[in-house]
Design a protein around this motif. Structure first.
Motif, PDB file in Angstrom:
ATOM      1  N   HIS A  97     -10.130   8.159  -4.144  1.00  0.00           N
ATOM      2  CA  HIS A  97      -9.107   7.838  -3.819  1.00  0.00           C
ATOM      3  C   HIS A  97      -8.350   7.345  -2.274  1.00  0.00           C
ATOM      4  O   HIS A  97      -9.279   9.218  -1.240  1.00  0.00           O
ATOM      5  N   ASP A  98      -8.075   7.080  -1.553  1.00  0.00           N
ATOM      6  CA  ASP A  98      -8.325   6.786  -0.309  1.00  0.00           C
ATOM      7  C   ASP A  98      -6.290   6.812  -0.337  1.00  0.00           C
ATOM      8  O   ASP A  98      -5.331   6.031  -0.924  1.00  0.00           O
ATOM      9  N   ILE A  99      -5.683   7.580   0.260  1.00  0.00           N
ATOM     10  CA  ILE A  99      -3.910   7.446   0.415  1.00  0.00           C
ATOM     11  C   ILE A  99      -3.565   7.122   1.793  1.00  0.00           C
ATOM     12  O   ILE A  99      -4.084   7.687   3.016  1.00  0.00           O
ATOM     13  N   GLY A 100      -2.725   6.354   2.322  1.00  0.00           N
ATOM     14  CA  GLY A 100      -2.441   6.034   3.500  1.00  0.00           C
ATOM     15  C   GLY A 100      -0.378   6.402   3.085  1.00  0.00           C
ATOM     16  O   GLY A 100      -0.119   6.187   2.094  1.00  0.00           O
ATOM     17  N   ILE A 101       0.095   6.414   4.467  1.00  0.00           N
ATOM     18  CA  ILE A 101       1.267   6.759   4.566  1.00  0.00           C
ATOM     19  C   ILE A 101       1.893   6.870   5.607  1.00  0.00           C
ATOM     20  O   ILE A 101       1.594   6.751   6.426  1.00  0.00           O
ATOM     21  N   THR A 102       2.913   6.001   6.059  1.00  0.00           N
ATOM     22  CA  THR A 102       3.347   5.078   6.915  1.00  0.00           C
ATOM     23  C   THR A 102       4.785   6.373   6.990  1.00  0.00           C
ATOM     24  O   THR A 102       5.440   5.321   6.174  1.00  0.00           O
ATOM     25  N   TYR A 103       5.460   7.079   7.872  1.00  0.00           N
ATOM     26  CA  TYR A 103       6.836   6.901   8.255  1.00  0.00           C
ATOM     27  C   TYR A 103       7.123   5.833   9.433  1.00  0.00           C
ATOM     28  O   TYR A 103       6.796   5.945  10.366  1.00  0.00           O
ATOM     29  N   THR A 104       8.577   5.082   9.168  1.00  0.00           N
ATOM     30  CA  THR A 104       9.410   4.391  10.395  1.00  0.00           C
ATOM     31  C   THR A 104      10.201   5.091  11.328  1.00  0.00           C
ATOM     32  O   THR A 104      10.589   3.776  11.487  1.00  0.00           O
ATOM     33  N   GLY A 105      10.630   5.913  10.331  1.00  0.00           N
ATOM     34  CA  GLY A 105      12.500   6.707  10.759  1.00  0.00           C
ATOM     35  C   GLY A 105      12.970   6.522   9.947  1.00  0.00           C
ATOM     36  O   GLY A 105      13.868   7.222   9.775  1.00  0.00           O
ATOM     37  N   SER A 106      12.596   5.920   8.881  1.00  0.00           N
ATOM     38  CA  SER A 106      13.813   5.661   7.607  1.00  0.00           C
ATOM     39  C   SER A 106      12.881   5.446   6.385  1.00  0.00           C
ATOM     40  O   SER A 106      13.846   5.819   5.259  1.00  0.00           O
ATOM     41  N   MET A 107      12.021   5.032   6.274  1.00  0.00           N
ATOM     42  CA  MET A 107      11.367   4.845   4.740  1.00  0.00           C
ATOM     43  C   MET A 107       9.971   5.046   5.305  1.00  0.00           C
ATOM     44  O   MET A 107       9.058   5.517   5.917  1.00  0.00           O
ATOM     45  N   LEU A 108       9.351   5.964   3.841  1.00  0.00           N
ATOM     46  CA  LEU A 108       8.510   6.735   3.635  1.00  0.00           C
ATOM     47  C   LEU A 108       7.704   5.563   2.697  1.00  0.00           C
ATOM     48  O   LEU A 108       7.479   5.289   1.344  1.00  0.00           O
ATOM     49  N   ASP A 109       6.409   4.886   3.589  1.00  0.00           N
ATOM     50  CA  ASP A 109       5.868   3.795   2.715  1.00  0.00           C
ATOM     51  C   ASP A 109       3.913   4.535   2.280  1.00  0.00           C
ATOM     52  O   ASP A 109       3.474   4.998   3.200  1.00  0.00           O
ATOM     53  N   ILE A 110       3.912   4.218   0.841  1.00  0.00           N
ATOM     54  CA  ILE A 110       2.488   4.706   0.718  1.00  0.00           C
ATOM     55  C   ILE A 110       1.896   3.502  -0.354  1.00  0.00           C
ATOM     56  O   ILE A 110       1.897   3.094  -0.972  1.00  0.00           O
ATOM     57  N   TYR A 111       0.495   3.978   0.501  1.00  0.00           N
ATOM     58  CA  TYR A 111      -0.098   3.025  -0.035  1.00  0.00           C
ATOM     59  C   TYR A 111      -1.501   3.487  -0.433  1.00  0.00           C
ATOM     60  O   TYR A 111      -1.619   4.486  -0.230  1.00  0.00           O
ATOM     61  N   LEU A 112      -2.115   3.132  -1.930  1.00  0.00           N
ATOM     62  CA  LEU A 112      -3.021   3.394  -2.591  1.00  0.00           C
ATOM     63  C   LEU A 112      -5.061   3.075  -2.193  1.00  0.00           C
ATOM     64  O   LEU A 112      -4.614   1.121  -2.644  1.00  0.00           O
ATOM     65  N   ASP A 113      -5.665   3.659  -1.407  1.00  0.00           N
ATOM     66  CA  ASP A 113      -6.903   2.398  -1.676  1.00  0.00           C
ATOM     67  C   ASP A 113      -7.232   1.139  -0.547  1.00  0.00           C
ATOM     68  O   ASP A 113      -7.392  -0.098  -1.033  1.00  0.00           O
ATOM     69  N   TYR A 114      -6.132   1.121   0.336  1.00  0.00           N
ATOM     70  CA  TYR A 114      -5.849   0.406   1.102  1.00  0.00           C
ATOM     71  C   TYR A 114      -5.358  -0.757   0.819  1.00  0.00           C
ATOM     72  O   TYR A 114      -5.446  -1.969   1.120  1.00  0.00           O
ATOM     73  N   SER A 115      -4.581  -0.245  -0.162  1.00  0.00           N
ATOM     74  CA  SER A 115      -3.824  -1.674  -0.477  1.00  0.00           C
ATOM     75  C   SER A 115      -2.881  -2.408   0.054  1.00  0.00           C
ATOM     76  O   SER A 115      -2.256  -2.038   1.444  1.00  0.00           O
ATOM     77  N   LEU A 116      -2.794  -3.747   0.018  1.00  0.00           N
ATOM     78  CA  LEU A 116      -1.997  -4.532   2.077  1.00  0.00           C
ATOM     79  C   LEU A 116      -0.438  -4.343   1.547  1.00  0.00           C
ATOM     80  O   LEU A 116       0.186  -4.184   2.701  1.00  0.00           O
ATOM     81  N   LEU A 117      -0.432  -3.869   0.536  1.00  0.00           N
ATOM     82  CA  LEU A 117       1.326  -3.593  -0.147  1.00  0.00           C
ATOM     83  C   LEU A 117       1.509  -2.306  -0.740  1.00  0.00           C
ATOM     84  O   LEU A 117       0.707  -0.948  -1.192  1.00  0.00           O
TER      85      LEU A 117
END
Length: 326
Positions: free
Chosen positions: A233-253
């Motif tokens: 599985h693949d985990i993508g994590i994006t930090y905007t400076g105020s939000m931590l967004d976690i994506y699983l298996d190249y999910s769009l959301l």
């Protein structure tokens, strides 16, 4: 046509000159500092393996639970926006109900899961926490953990796991971190016979608030669409400076989004830097818990977003100019 191409090229070069590209840093797993049970297994970082760590005849009830950790040897800027990606695999879970030599699987789910951590603890790149339900990070101070939990601990009053297949973000700021949910009484202790890694319970009158910023399968957050305890599985994590967004298996959301300001939640080195890494723990349920790849990159500056827009605008202007010449 020459003017058309020259115009687009000129605008693009100007935009590129005004921005600094964000290059991804592909981190060589063998360069990470390993602690506890973590070892390189060929090109794979193996945090825990299928060696049975739960045999009472070998360890006894009070022996330390196996835990593995691996960290970058240098700190990264986590105060500014960034994105990272890693692939993981959990495989070969033990199968049993406690009657076959110690294995207590959770509907064929091994223990206990992997966590990705951002931390600036005093231990630095040698940090390691409690194993078993502690997932290798219980006790690490000044940290934020993204938990990939594959075992539903039955000490409900202590853990509050919603299932054996969920993602959670936990932090207690600069205090020691815990994999428990809802609230704790803030006292770290040796594992107790009742299954708790903390003294007291979440129902304790002196509980200090939830360490959990959000988790899948709880409240309005949907359960995970796949079993993270099976396959790659693949985990993508994006930090905007105020939000931590976690994506699983190249999910769009994102499968989980939490509000957090890392610069104020943690005591970062120089106000911006922290170590990045992984932890895992096992005991009576166990499995291979592997990291296959790891990449991090700063988020593009706003100016970079104008590059493709400028190219589109330049093409449109050039087309209009050509029509006016006809």
């Amino acid at each position: 046509m020459r003017i058309h191409i020259a115009f687009i090229l000129a605008v693009t070069l100007v935009c590129l000159a005004l921005t600094t590209p964000a290059f991804a840093d592909v981190i060589n797993l063998s360069d990470l500092q390993t602690e506890g049970t973590a070892v390189m297994f060929g090109p794979t970082l193996r945090l825990t393996d299928t060696t049975d760590p739960g045999l009472l005849s070998v360890l006894g009830d009070k022996s330390p639970s196996p835990a593995g950790a691996a960290w970058t040897k240098t700190e990264y800027n986590v105060a500014d926006p960034f994105s990272l990606n890693f692939q993981f695999q959990m495989s070969n879970p033990c199968i049993g109900d406690g009657s076959n030599g110690g294995c207590i699987s959770d509907n064929l789910h091994g223990g206990d899961g992997i966590a990705f951590l951002i931390q600036n603890s005093s231990a630095g790149d040698t940090a390691i926490g409690e194993g078993s339900g502690g997932m290798g990070f219980l006790g690490i101070t000044d940290s934020v953990a993204v938990m990939l939990d594959t075992y539903q601990n039955d000490a409900v009053n202590y853990y509050g796991d919603p299932s054996n297949n969920y993602i959670s973000v936990n932090t207690r700021g600069t205090d020691f971190n815990v994999p428990h949910h809802f609230c704790t009484n803030g006292i770290l202790a040796t594992p107790q016979s009742n299954g708790s890694d903390l003294t007291g319970s979440s129902l304790s009158p002196d509980c200090t608030g939830s360490p959990t910023l959000g988790m899948t399968g709880y409240g309005t957050v949907p359960t995970l669409p796949v079993d993270i305890d099976s396959g790659v599985h693949d985990i993508g994590i994006t930090y905007t400076g105020s939000m931590l967004d976690i994506y699983l298996d190249y999910s769009l959301l994102p499968v989980l989004s939490v509000s957090i300001d890392l610069a104020t939640t943690l005591d970062l080195q120089g106000g911006q830097d922290a170590f990045l890494g992984f932890t895992a723990g096992t005991r009576y349920a166990y499995q291979d818990q592997d990291i296959l790849s790891f990449t991090i990159a700063p988020e593009p500056a706003w100016g970079q977003l104008w590059v493709p827009l400028a190219m589109i605008l330049a093409a449109a202007v050039a087309r209009k100019w050509r029509r006016s010449r006809v």
